[in-house]
Scaffold this active site. Structure first.
Site, PDB file in Angstrom:
ATOM      1  N   GLU A  21      22.684 -92.883  41.222  1.00  0.00           N
ATOM      2  CA  GLU A  21      22.025 -92.640  42.505  1.00  0.00           C
ATOM      3  C   GLU A  21      20.624 -92.092  42.316  1.00  0.00           C
ATOM      4  OE1 GLU A  21      23.196 -94.442  45.088  1.00  0.00           O
ATOM      5  OE2 GLU A  21      25.082 -93.428  44.660  1.00  0.00           O
ATOM      6  N   HIS A  22      19.657 -92.732  42.997  1.00  0.00           N
ATOM      7  CA  HIS A  22      18.230 -92.378  42.958  1.00  0.00           C
ATOM      8  C   HIS A  22      17.618 -92.631  41.578  1.00  0.00           C
ATOM      9  CE1 HIS A  22      17.613 -90.418  46.962  1.00  0.00           C
ATOM     10  NE2 HIS A  22      18.935 -90.407  46.900  1.00  0.00           N
ATOM     11  N   SER A 113      23.229-101.890  54.639  1.00  0.00           N
ATOM     12  CA  SER A 113      23.217-102.852  55.741  1.00  0.00           C
ATOM     13  C   SER A 113      21.823-103.412  55.978  1.00  0.00           C
ATOM     14  CB  SER A 113      23.750-102.201  57.019  1.00  0.00           C
ATOM     15  OG  SER A 113      22.964-101.086  57.397  1.00  0.00           O
ATOM     16  N   GLU A 146      10.879-103.717  53.221  1.00  0.00           N
ATOM     17  CA  GLU A 146      11.423-102.408  53.589  1.00  0.00           C
ATOM     18  C   GLU A 146      10.416-101.288  53.331  1.00  0.00           C
ATOM     19  OE1 GLU A 146      15.625 -99.969  53.294  1.00  0.00           O
ATOM     20  OE2 GLU A 146      15.442-102.040  52.588  1.00  0.00           O
ATOM     21  N   ASP A 158      19.397-101.975  46.055  1.00  0.00           N
ATOM     22  CA  ASP A 158      20.182-102.704  47.047  1.00  0.00           C
ATOM     23  C   ASP A 158      19.962-104.207  46.947  1.00  0.00           C
ATOM     24  OD1 ASP A 158      20.894-100.193  47.838  1.00  0.00           O
ATOM     25  OD2 ASP A 158      19.770-100.221  49.715  1.00  0.00           O
ATOM     26  N   TYR A 210      14.681 -88.386  51.722  1.00  0.00           N
ATOM     27  CA  TYR A 210      14.655 -89.397  50.666  1.00  0.00           C
ATOM     28  C   TYR A 210      13.280 -89.427  50.010  1.00  0.00           C
ATOM     29  CZ  TYR A 210      15.355 -93.912  48.330  1.00  0.00           C
ATOM     30  OH  TYR A 210      15.468 -94.903  47.401  1.00  0.00           O
TER      31      TYR A 210
END
Length: 367
Positions: A21-22, A113, A146, A158, A210
C-alpha cells in the site's frame, strides 16, 4: 482517411491490493488481483463533437465535449472526460456518441471503482476506433486522466492491476521499471477463503490525506538525496536515520518494510503457505495503522476482530481512511469470522458490513 468505428461492449474489473500500500508512487512493489465485479460500458460511436454518458447509478446523463479540458466536467463523469482529454492530448482519435455504464464494483470502498471506469472507457474508445495501445501505455493514459483531469494524485497500481489481471493469479508489479509478473493465487484450492469486508465507510482518493502521505514520502526521499524511497530499499531501515522529521521517518519506514512484505508474500505464495501470507497481511495492517497512519478505528476493529475470531490474518486494502478489509480464513471458519465482525461492528455502533467470499478475476477486455 477517417478511421472506421463500431459499437462495442467493454468491461474492466475492480481490484483488491493483496499487499503493497502506497508503494506505487514510491517506485516499490505491490501485489494486486482483479475482482470478479466489473464496470461495463456499451459504446455507440457517432461522428459528432460530444460524448453523452449515462450511468446506472444516477438518473441524469452528462454531455462531455470532445475538446474538454481539466475542470470542464466534474463528478463521476470526470473520469470519462479525463480519458477523452488524455487520449486526445496524446494524439489519439476520440469520437463522440453515447456510452451506457453499468457497474457492480463497490464505489468509495478502496476497490478502484474509478480506475475500473477509466479503463473501461479507454478500452471502449480504442476498440471502437480500431486503435491499439500497449497495456502499460494505457495505464499511463488512465492515470493521467485521474491525476491531471480529476486531480487525484494516485500512482499506477489500480490501472496496471486492472489491465494485466488474470483469473486465479496475482500480479507482482515493480513500479521502478513497470514490469508485471504473474503469481499463482488460488487460496480456494487449498481450503482457504479470501474475504472482502466492506466497512461502508467511504474511501476518498482525492482527499488531502492521500496527497499529504505522498508529499511526506517525497520529502523523505529528498532528504536522503534519492529520487524515490525505492532507491534505499537495499540498505534497510538504517538508511532512514538521517530523516529529521519523525513523521516523515515513520512514513518512509512503512514504505521500506511494506516492500519487503510484498516480496515475502510472493515467496510464501510460491510454496502455497497461506498462513505466512496472512501473517504478513496483519503486519502490513499494523504498519499502515502505526507508521503510515491511514487506517481508522472502524477499520482497525474489523481487522482485529477477524483475526481474534479465527482468520489467519487481515489487513485494510486500498488508499486508506475507510473502505475494505481483506482476510484469509479456513473455509470452515468463514461463518464464525463473519458473524464476529458483524457483532463487533453492531456493538460499536457502526453500520453492518457487507462480507463477500471472493477470488481473483480476469482483466479488462471486450465482452
Amino acid at each position: 482517411m477517417t478511421t472506421p468505428t463500431r459499437a462495442v461492449r467493454f468491461s474492466a474489473p475492480g481490484r483488491i491490493n493483496l499487499i503493497g500500500e502506497h508503494t506505487d508512487y514510491n517506485g516499490g512493489f505491490a501485489l494486486p488481483i482483479a475482482l470478479p465485479e466489473r464496470t461495463v460500458i456499451s459504446y455507440h460511436p457517432a461522428e459528432r463533437d460530444t460524448l453523452v454518458v449515462h450511468s446506472d447509478r444516477t438518473p441524469a446523463s452528462v454531455d462531455i465535449p470532445l475538446d474538454t479540458t481539466p475542470g470542464g466536467v466534474t463528478g463521476w463523469a470526470a473520469y470519462v472526460a479525463g480519458v477523452v482529454w488524455a487520449l486526445r492530448s496524446t494524439g489519439h482519435r476520440v469520437t463522440g456518441g453515447t456510452m451506457s455504464i453499468t457497474s457492480d464494483v463497490w464505489m468509495g470502498s478502496g476497490l478502484a471503482s474509478s480506475a475500473a471506469l477509466e479503463c473501461a472507457a479507454l478500452g471502449a474508445i480504442l476498440a471502437a476506433t480500431g486503435q491499439s495501445i500497449g497495456r502499460t501505455d494505457q495505464a499511463r493514459i488512465a492515470q493521467r486522466a485521474e491525476n491531471d483531469y480529476v486531480g487525484a494524485p494516485t500512482g499506477l497500481l489500480d490501472q496496471l492491476a486492472i489491465l494485466f489481471a488474470e483469473p486465479r493469479r496475482a500480479q507482482l508489479i515493480d513500479f521502478r521499471d513497470l514490469t508485471v509478473a504473474s503469481v499463482d493465487f488460488d487460496p480456494d484450492s487449498h481450503g482457504i477463503a479470501l474475504l472482502v469486508i466492506n466497512s461502508h465507510a467511504t474511501h476518498q482518493h482525492a482527499g488531502g490525506e492521500y496527497a499529504d502521505r505522498r508529499t511526506s514520502c517525497e520529502r523523505a526521499a529528498a532528504e536522503l538525496g534519492v529520487g524515490s524511497l525505492r532507491d534505499i530499499q537495499h540498505r534497510g531501515l538504517s538508511a532512514l536515520m538521517p530523516i529529521a522529521d519523525d513523521t516523515d521517518a515513520r512514513r518512509a519506514r512503512h514504505i521500506v518494510t511494506e516492500n519487503e512484505r510484498v516480496l515475502d508474500t510472493v515467496d510464501a505464495l510460491r510454496v502455497s503457505d497461506f498462513g505466512a501470507v496472512a501473517r504478513l497481511w496483519t503486519a502490513s495492517h499494523c504498519s499502515m495503522r502505526d507508521d503510515f497512519q491511514i487506517t481508522t478505528e472502524h477499520i482497525d476493529l474489523i481487522a482485529a476482530t477477524a483475526v481474534a475470531a479465527g482468520a489467519l490474518g487481515a489487513r485494510m486494502t486500498g488508499g486508506g481512511f475507510g473502505g475494505c478489509v481483506i482476510a484469509l480464513a479456513d473455509t470452515a471458519k468463514v461463518d464464525a469470522v463473519s458473524d464476529a465482525v458483524r457483532e463487533a461492528l453492531r456493538d460499536g455502533g457502526y453500520r453492518e458490513p457487507t462480507i463477500v467470499h471472493t477470488r481473483a478475476g480476469g482483466g479488462a477486455g471486450v465482452q
